[in-house]
Scaffold this active site. Structure first.
Site, PDB file in Angstrom:
ATOM      1  N   GLY A   1       1.122  -0.354   0.000  1.00 18.48           N
ATOM      2  CA  GLY A   1       0.000   0.000   0.000  1.00 18.48           C
ATOM      3  C   GLY A   1       1.006   0.317   0.000  1.00 18.48           C
ATOM      4  O   GLY A   1       1.177  -0.034   0.986  1.00 18.48           O
ATOM      5  N   THR A   2       1.835   2.207   0.323  1.00 20.52           N
ATOM      6  CA  THR A   2       3.096   2.953   0.307  1.00 20.52           C
ATOM      7  C   THR A   2       2.864   4.405  -0.061  1.00 20.52           C
ATOM      8  O   THR A   2       1.943   4.698  -0.822  1.00 20.52           O
ATOM      9  CB  THR A   2       4.048   2.296  -0.710  1.00 20.52           C
ATOM     10  OG1 THR A   2       4.202   0.931  -0.360  1.00 20.52           O
ATOM     11  CG2 THR A   2       5.361   2.993  -0.791  1.00 20.52           C
ATOM     12  N   VAL A   3       3.740   5.266   0.450  1.00 18.67           N
ATOM     13  CA  VAL A   3       3.699   6.665   0.012  1.00 18.67           C
ATOM     14  C   VAL A   3       5.076   7.049  -0.501  1.00 18.67           C
ATOM     15  O   VAL A   3       6.108   6.589   0.003  1.00 18.67           O
ATOM     16  CB  VAL A   3       3.276   7.641   1.134  1.00 18.67           C
ATOM     17  CG1 VAL A   3       1.821   7.411   1.538  1.00 18.67           C
ATOM     18  CG2 VAL A   3       4.195   7.570   2.343  1.00 18.67           C
TER      19      VAL A   3
ATOM     20  N   SER B   1       6.370   2.876   3.908  1.00 17.91           N
ATOM     21  CA  SER B   1       5.192   2.032   3.717  1.00 17.91           C
ATOM     22  C   SER B   1       4.920   1.153   4.918  1.00 17.91           C
ATOM     23  O   SER B   1       5.824   0.789   5.671  1.00 17.91           O
ATOM     24  CB  SER B   1       5.413   1.139   2.493  1.00 17.91           C
ATOM     25  OG  SER B   1       4.376   0.203   2.328  1.00 17.91           O
TER      26      SER B   1
ATOM     27  N   MET C   1       4.411   4.288  -6.278  1.00 21.30           N
ATOM     28  CA  MET C   1       4.053   3.379  -5.193  1.00 21.30           C
ATOM     29  C   MET C   1       3.201   2.227  -5.723  1.00 21.30           C
ATOM     30  O   MET C   1       2.644   2.307  -6.807  1.00 21.30           O
ATOM     31  CB  MET C   1       3.250   4.111  -4.125  1.00 21.30           C
ATOM     32  CG  MET C   1       3.698   5.513  -3.823  1.00 21.30           C
ATOM     33  SD  MET C   1       2.388   6.404  -2.965  1.00 21.30           S
ATOM     34  CE  MET C   1       2.375   7.920  -3.887  1.00 21.30           C
TER      35      MET C   1
END
Length: 536
Positions: free
Chosen positions: A354-356, A373, A436
């Protein structure tokens, strides 16, 4: 760069924001602005990146958190530096223990896939080595939003709702109640525009800020994490946290058509992007929206993933060297496997020898490519009571097969999906890029990078352009915006085509491109999320 929008007929109509003194681009407007505020206070790009990253743990908690991992590429002092702040498995966790609990593979949620969090250590390490402002000032925006609240942006709200609804239907047990109490207070999942806040989160960030991370790894927060883990049968201990330190690493690169593309070395999967580009660099691509362009990219990516899955792990346990995987000889060998028809890839055998995501730059030439993340949305599903610390589930990538490169062992790091990228040209910084989204990340790096280098798109157009994702075997998922003739052409070549129902699965990226002559900064942010580029 200023003319690139006109040079390609399929370019989007959105131009790339430009600035001279600084730029921060990420998936959430409040976080981008927090970083830009640090630049205006006299900070540098490293300060901006830390403030933005901390803020993202609050304003986009479904995708990342204090209990996750982070990686960074930093251009400063005429050099590129790499930071690996991913955490290993706890000392007491082994494959035998997982099997003893009745599992045939690593579970997705709960304590078994929890690894040591590295994100707070990344913020501190970056600040101590390259930052300018006091560390506690960098976390002030995040603390403020946690304490006073903020309105949920639309895509974050959608992802938040989907994830919580899924977890409510799949997780049971007292240990998960703290997650739902925090992110669905009183049983209600916040919607777009509604205010969410957490005093516990604010207090945790204050402890990290005032102690420069010591509270998390050796102080009160470490004690709380340990107690929570012990109470519910977990393996993470305060001793694991106390001995953890992030690693400064030497970035790896391949030359690509006049540029150098950089990634973090293993255990990150950035090597997959580099291996694919190594296969593609000898081909001249005339048009982006051409069947052969898609086919060549997809086939190269398949081969790179096959090698990555077989070889990438904790570098202490890798059976081949990174330079072997990136060698010209090996690339030439693997390139021969790309034919006119879709294939099912197999790993090769290199010869031994899922990550930014966020990007930040300042007017002095400093630039940062940063990613963090929880792995899955809301990570392990375990939130340490009264802290806001959501533990990641990165250990889900471990294997229980003793013959697999990522076989679970105590204190071992697993294959890591989050990767920051960076582009240079003739030893000068061009800028950071990142996309991402699990295994979409190297695929996004290749597509966005080629959009700018091969097809001369500005950063915003490069991100706006249609994307594909290889899903395994011969299956390729295409965005709805991919032209029909591409769909038909790939089908004729033997690809099994699926049309994506959710553009969010195609990754969420950001780019900053620094003009090597004028030093003007051009930015791009993802149309598939609540992206924002803050410019000074």
């Amino acid at each position: 760069m200023k003319d690139q929008l006109e040079t390609y007929p399929y370019a989007s109509k959105r131009t790339a924001p430009a600035g001279m003194k600084g730029m921060v681009t990420t998936s959430q407007p409040l976080a981008s602005q927090a970083g830009l505020d640090m630049l205006k206070k006299g900070g540098n790009a490293i300060d901006a990146a830390i403030a933005t990253a901390a803020c993202l743990t609050v304003v986009e908690p479904c995708s990342n958190g204090i209990g996750g991992d982070a990686f960074a590429l930093v251009w400063t002092k005429h050099s590129l530096y790499g930071l690996n702040a991913s955490g290993p498995a706890p000392n007491s966790l082994s494959a035998e223990e997982v099997k003893k609990q009745g599992h045939k593979k690593m579970p997705e949620r709960g304590f078994l896939p929890v690894t040591i969090p590295g994100a707070p250590s990344a913020w501190v390490s970056l600040s101590e080595r390259f930052g300018r402002l006091p560390f506690h000032e960098l976390l002030e925006p995040a603390i403020s939003y946690a304490r006073e609240g903020f309105p949920l942006s639309p895509v974050t709200a959608r992802n938040w709702r989907r994830a919580i609804q899924h977890l409510q239907s799949t997780l049971s047990g007292e240990e998960y109640e703290f997650l739902f109490e925090t992110f669905a207070p009183d049983g209600t999942i916040p919607a777009a525009g509604e205010i969410w806040k957490s005093e516990a989160f604010a207090e945790t960030l204050e402890q990290i800020a005032s102690s420069k991370g010591e509270a998390f790894y050796q102080g009160r927060l470490a004690e709380q994490i340990d107690a929570f883990s012990r109470k519910y049968g977990g393996f993470l201990r305060k001793e694991d946290l106390a001995r953890y330190t992030p690693e400064w690493v030497t970035p790896v690169s391949v030359p690509y058509k006049g540029y150098d593309i950089w990634e973090i070395p293993p255990n990150g999967q950035g090597m997959v992007a580099l291996m694919a580009l190594n296969l593609l660099k000898t081909t001249t691509f005339f048009e982006k929206e051409q069947t052969e362009t898609y086919h060549q990219q997809i086939e190269a990516m398949k081969l790179a993933f096959a090698d990555g899955e077989k070889y990438i792990t904790d570098p202490r346990d890798m059976s081949v060297k990174t330079e072997e995987l990136l060698s010209e000889t090996y690339a030439a060998n693997r390139r021969e496997h790309i034919g006119p028809e879709a294939m099912v890839p197999e790993a090769g055998e290199p010869q031994h020898s899922g990550t930014v995501y966020l990007a930040a730059a300042d007017g002095e030439g400093n630039m940062v490519s940063f990613i963090q993340s929880n792995f899955y949305n809301f990570g392990s599903g375990l939130l340490v009571p009264e802290t806001g610390v959501l533990l990641q589930n990165r250990g889900n990538s471990f294997s229980l097969d003793p013959q697999h490169a990522n076989f679970l062992q105590p204190n071992k790091k697993t294959y890591h999906t989050i990767i920051p990228g960076f582009i240079t040209k003739e030893d000068q910084p061009i800028g950071p890029l990142g996309v991402m989204g699990f295994y979409m990340q190297p695929q996004g790096h290749v597509q966005v990078g080629m959009n700018m280098i091969d097809f001369h798109l500005n950063p915003q157009s490069a991100l706006d352009a249609p994307r594909w994702q290889w899903m395994g075997g011969k299956t390729v998922r295409l965005e709805r915006s991919v032209p029909p003739h591409i769909v038909e052409g790939l089908t004729r070549k033997g690809h099994d085509i699926e049309i994506s129902a959710d553009s969010n699965e195609m990754g969420r990226g950001q780019v900053i491109w620094r003009d090597p002559d004028s030093h003007v900064l051009y930015g791009g942010t993802e149309p598939r999320t609540d992206g924002s580029t803050a410019v000074w």
